[in-house]
Design a protein around this motif. Sequence first.
Motif, PDB file in Angstrom:
ATOM      1  N   ARG A  73       0.829  -1.212   0.000  1.00 50.30           N
ATOM      2  CA  ARG A  73       0.000   0.000   0.000  1.00 50.30           C
ATOM      3  C   ARG A  73       0.859   1.255   0.000  1.00 50.30           C
ATOM      4  O   ARG A  73       0.527   2.239  -0.657  1.00 50.30           O
ATOM      5  CB  ARG A  73      -0.943   0.007   1.192  1.00 50.30           C
ATOM      6  N   PHE A  74       1.948   1.226   0.762  1.00 51.14           N
ATOM      7  CA  PHE A  74       2.845   2.376   0.783  1.00 51.14           C
ATOM      8  C   PHE A  74       3.403   2.645  -0.613  1.00 51.14           C
ATOM      9  O   PHE A  74       3.396   3.771  -1.096  1.00 51.14           O
ATOM     10  CB  PHE A  74       3.990   2.158   1.775  1.00 51.14           C
ATOM     11  N   LEU A  75       3.876   1.592  -1.278  1.00 53.86           N
ATOM     12  CA  LEU A  75       4.431   1.738  -2.625  1.00 53.86           C
ATOM     13  C   LEU A  75       3.376   2.245  -3.600  1.00 53.86           C
ATOM     14  O   LEU A  75       3.655   3.110  -4.429  1.00 53.86           O
ATOM     15  CB  LEU A  75       5.000   0.418  -3.123  1.00 53.86           C
ATOM     16  N   ALA A 130       1.268   6.571  -6.848  1.00 55.15           N
ATOM     17  CA  ALA A 130       0.150   7.440  -7.244  1.00 55.15           C
ATOM     18  C   ALA A 130       0.532   8.912  -7.082  1.00 55.15           C
ATOM     19  O   ALA A 130       0.129   9.760  -7.885  1.00 55.15           O
ATOM     20  CB  ALA A 130      -1.094   7.120  -6.430  1.00 55.15           C
ATOM     21  N   ALA A 131       1.323   9.207  -6.055  1.00 54.67           N
ATOM     22  CA  ALA A 131       1.760  10.586  -5.823  1.00 54.67           C
ATOM     23  C   ALA A 131       2.853  11.014  -6.795  1.00 54.67           C
ATOM     24  O   ALA A 131       3.087  12.210  -6.993  1.00 54.67           O
ATOM     25  CB  ALA A 131       2.259  10.745  -4.389  1.00 54.67           C
ATOM     26  N   PRO A 174       3.368   9.779 -10.393  1.00 53.97           N
ATOM     27  CA  PRO A 174       2.967   8.905 -11.504  1.00 53.97           C
ATOM     28  C   PRO A 174       3.981   8.803 -12.643  1.00 53.97           C
ATOM     29  O   PRO A 174       3.857   7.905 -13.476  1.00 53.97           O
ATOM     30  CB  PRO A 174       1.656   9.525 -11.993  1.00 53.97           C
ATOM     31  N   GLN A 175       4.975   9.668 -12.683  1.00 53.70           N
ATOM     32  CA  GLN A 175       5.983   9.597 -13.748  1.00 53.70           C
ATOM     33  C   GLN A 175       7.245   8.857 -13.313  1.00 53.70           C
ATOM     34  O   GLN A 175       8.223   8.801 -14.064  1.00 53.70           O
ATOM     35  CB  GLN A 175       6.340  11.011 -14.221  1.00 53.70           C
ATOM     36  N   ASP A 176       7.251   8.294 -12.115  1.00 56.40           N
ATOM     37  CA  ASP A 176       8.422   7.592 -11.577  1.00 56.40           C
ATOM     38  C   ASP A 176       8.337   6.112 -11.942  1.00 56.40           C
ATOM     39  O   ASP A 176       7.658   5.333 -11.275  1.00 56.40           O
ATOM     40  CB  ASP A 176       8.487   7.780 -10.062  1.00 56.40           C
ATOM     41  N   GLY A 177       9.039   5.732 -12.993  1.00 58.16           N
ATOM     42  CA  GLY A 177       9.016   4.353 -13.456  1.00 58.16           C
ATOM     43  C   GLY A 177       9.672   3.379 -12.502  1.00 58.16           C
ATOM     44  O   GLY A 177       9.251   2.222 -12.399  1.00 58.16           O
ATOM     45  N   VAL A 178      10.694   3.824 -11.777  1.00 59.09           N
ATOM     46  CA  VAL A 178      11.369   2.944 -10.825  1.00 59.09           C
ATOM     47  C   VAL A 178      10.411   2.571  -9.696  1.00 59.09           C
ATOM     48  O   VAL A 178      10.320   1.407  -9.291  1.00 59.09           O
ATOM     49  CB  VAL A 178      12.661   3.594 -10.286  1.00 59.09           C
ATOM     50  N   LEU A 179       9.681   3.542  -9.206  1.00 62.26           N
ATOM     51  CA  LEU A 179       8.701   3.285  -8.161  1.00 62.26           C
ATOM     52  C   LEU A 179       7.589   2.360  -8.673  1.00 62.26           C
ATOM     53  O   LEU A 179       7.168   1.427  -7.978  1.00 62.26           O
ATOM     54  CB  LEU A 179       8.124   4.612  -7.672  1.00 62.26           C
ATOM     55  N   LEU A 180       7.148   2.592  -9.881  1.00 57.09           N
ATOM     56  CA  LEU A 180       6.123   1.739 -10.475  1.00 57.09           C
ATOM     57  C   LEU A 180       6.640   0.307 -10.650  1.00 57.09           C
ATOM     58  O   LEU A 180       5.894  -0.661 -10.465  1.00 57.09           O
ATOM     59  CB  LEU A 180       5.651   2.314 -11.810  1.00 57.09           C
ATOM     60  N   ALA A 181       7.917   0.166 -10.978  1.00 56.52           N
ATOM     61  CA  ALA A 181       8.517  -1.168 -11.097  1.00 56.52           C
ATOM     62  C   ALA A 181       8.494  -1.887  -9.747  1.00 56.52           C
ATOM     63  O   ALA A 181       8.269  -3.100  -9.687  1.00 56.52           O
ATOM     64  CB  ALA A 181       9.943  -1.065 -11.626  1.00 56.52           C
ATOM     65  N   GLU A 182       8.697  -1.150  -8.670  1.00 49.28           N
ATOM     66  CA  GLU A 182       8.623  -1.754  -7.335  1.00 49.28           C
ATOM     67  C   GLU A 182       7.197  -2.213  -7.020  1.00 49.28           C
ATOM     68  O   GLU A 182       6.997  -3.257  -6.399  1.00 49.28           O
ATOM     69  CB  GLU A 182       9.127  -0.777  -6.271  1.00 49.28           C
ATOM     70  N   VAL A 183       6.222  -1.426  -7.443  1.00 47.46           N
ATOM     71  CA  VAL A 183       4.825  -1.847  -7.282  1.00 47.46           C
ATOM     72  C   VAL A 183       4.595  -3.131  -8.081  1.00 47.46           C
ATOM     73  O   VAL A 183       3.961  -4.080  -7.598  1.00 47.46           O
ATOM     74  CB  VAL A 183       3.837  -0.738  -7.708  1.00 47.46           C
ATOM     75  N   ALA A 184       5.116  -3.181  -9.304  1.00 46.32           N
ATOM     76  CA  ALA A 184       4.987  -4.390 -10.135  1.00 46.32           C
ATOM     77  C   ALA A 184       5.623  -5.590  -9.438  1.00 46.32           C
ATOM     78  O   ALA A 184       5.042  -6.688  -9.435  1.00 46.32           O
ATOM     79  CB  ALA A 184       5.622  -4.163 -11.505  1.00 46.32           C
ATOM     80  N   ASN A 185       6.796  -5.398  -8.840  1.00 46.14           N
ATOM     81  CA  ASN A 185       7.457  -6.492  -8.120  1.00 46.14           C
ATOM     82  C   ASN A 185       6.590  -6.974  -6.963  1.00 46.14           C
ATOM     83  O   ASN A 185       6.467  -8.179  -6.728  1.00 46.14           O
ATOM     84  CB  ASN A 185       8.821  -6.049  -7.584  1.00 46.14           C
ATOM     85  N   SER A 186       5.990  -6.039  -6.241  1.00 46.66           N
ATOM     86  CA  SER A 186       5.121  -6.408  -5.122  1.00 46.66           C
ATOM     87  C   SER A 186       3.919  -7.205  -5.615  1.00 46.66           C
ATOM     88  O   SER A 186       3.534  -8.205  -5.003  1.00 46.66           O
ATOM     89  CB  SER A 186       4.641  -5.167  -4.380  1.00 46.66           C
ATOM     90  N   ARG A 187       3.344  -6.764  -6.709  1.00 51.04           N
ATOM     91  CA  ARG A 187       2.205  -7.483  -7.280  1.00 51.04           C
ATOM     92  C   ARG A 187       2.607  -8.901  -7.704  1.00 51.04           C
ATOM     93  O   ARG A 187       1.874  -9.864  -7.487  1.00 51.04           O
ATOM     94  CB  ARG A 187       1.619  -6.717  -8.463  1.00 51.04           C
ATOM     95  N   ARG A 188       3.775  -9.015  -8.321  1.00 44.59           N
ATOM     96  CA  ARG A 188       4.263 -10.335  -8.735  1.00 44.59           C
ATOM     97  C   ARG A 188       4.474 -11.213  -7.511  1.00 44.59           C
ATOM     98  O   ARG A 188       4.102 -12.389  -7.511  1.00 44.59           O
ATOM     99  CB  ARG A 188       5.563 -10.187  -9.530  1.00 44.59           C
ATOM    100  N   ASN A 189       5.026 -10.653  -6.458  1.00 43.47           N
ATOM    101  CA  ASN A 189       5.319 -11.430  -5.254  1.00 43.47           C
ATOM    102  C   ASN A 189       4.065 -11.953  -4.570  1.00 43.47           C
ATOM    103  O   ASN A 189       4.137 -12.972  -3.878  1.00 43.47           O
ATOM    104  CB  ASN A 189       6.148 -10.606  -4.271  1.00 43.47           C
ATOM    105  N   VAL A 190       2.949 -11.279  -4.747  1.00 46.90           N
ATOM    106  CA  VAL A 190       1.698 -11.774  -4.145  1.00 46.90           C
ATOM    107  C   VAL A 190       0.871 -12.578  -5.140  1.00 46.90           C
ATOM    108  O   VAL A 190      -0.246 -12.987  -4.837  1.00 46.90           O
ATOM    109  CB  VAL A 190       0.850 -10.637  -3.517  1.00 46.90           C
TER     110      VAL A 190
END
Length: 162
Positions: free
Chosen positions: A2-4, A9-10, A12-28
């Motif tokens: 949720r933090f990521l 969302a705050a 939205p142009q940060d691809g590295v942060l979005l990649a971390e969200v993608a990693n979290s989604r993959r991990n779950v």
Amino acid sequence: MRFLEGASAANPQDGVLLAEVANSRRNVGDLPAAESLSGRAAALSPQQAEVWLSRGLALAAVGRSPEAAQAFAKAIQLDPLSADALFYAATIEIQAGRSERALRMLDRVQELDPKRPGLSDVRAAARNARPASAFSGAAPAVGSVRLLAIRCRSLDQAKDAL
């Protein structure tokens, strides 16, 4: 996670942060979201190796190994010292039956990260891999794996696996 997601969302142009969200989604186990988010991350930050690593992991998770190999190659191009990208690229090479290429990558991983968990097991898999042409029958379905061996600790565990 949720933090990521909030941070992404705050920003939205940060691809590295979005990649971390993608990693979290993959991990779950949310593989469709991971694949989609990692694609957006790569579009936003195409010069970031960690974004391409995330993309490769997401693509591999959904069974798109050739595209995953390309993403890992891009990560390695951007950061030749990325033991993670080399390691995961080597696993794709093993799956494709290209053990010599995988072993060269794993030699580099050994230099960069000699204590990497799983390295000895993946090296053994590369040494024991057969060329892709050696497999008979139909290719495995997307999301499935073809097992060559199942390692068990006891006879009971082996019977359960059988």
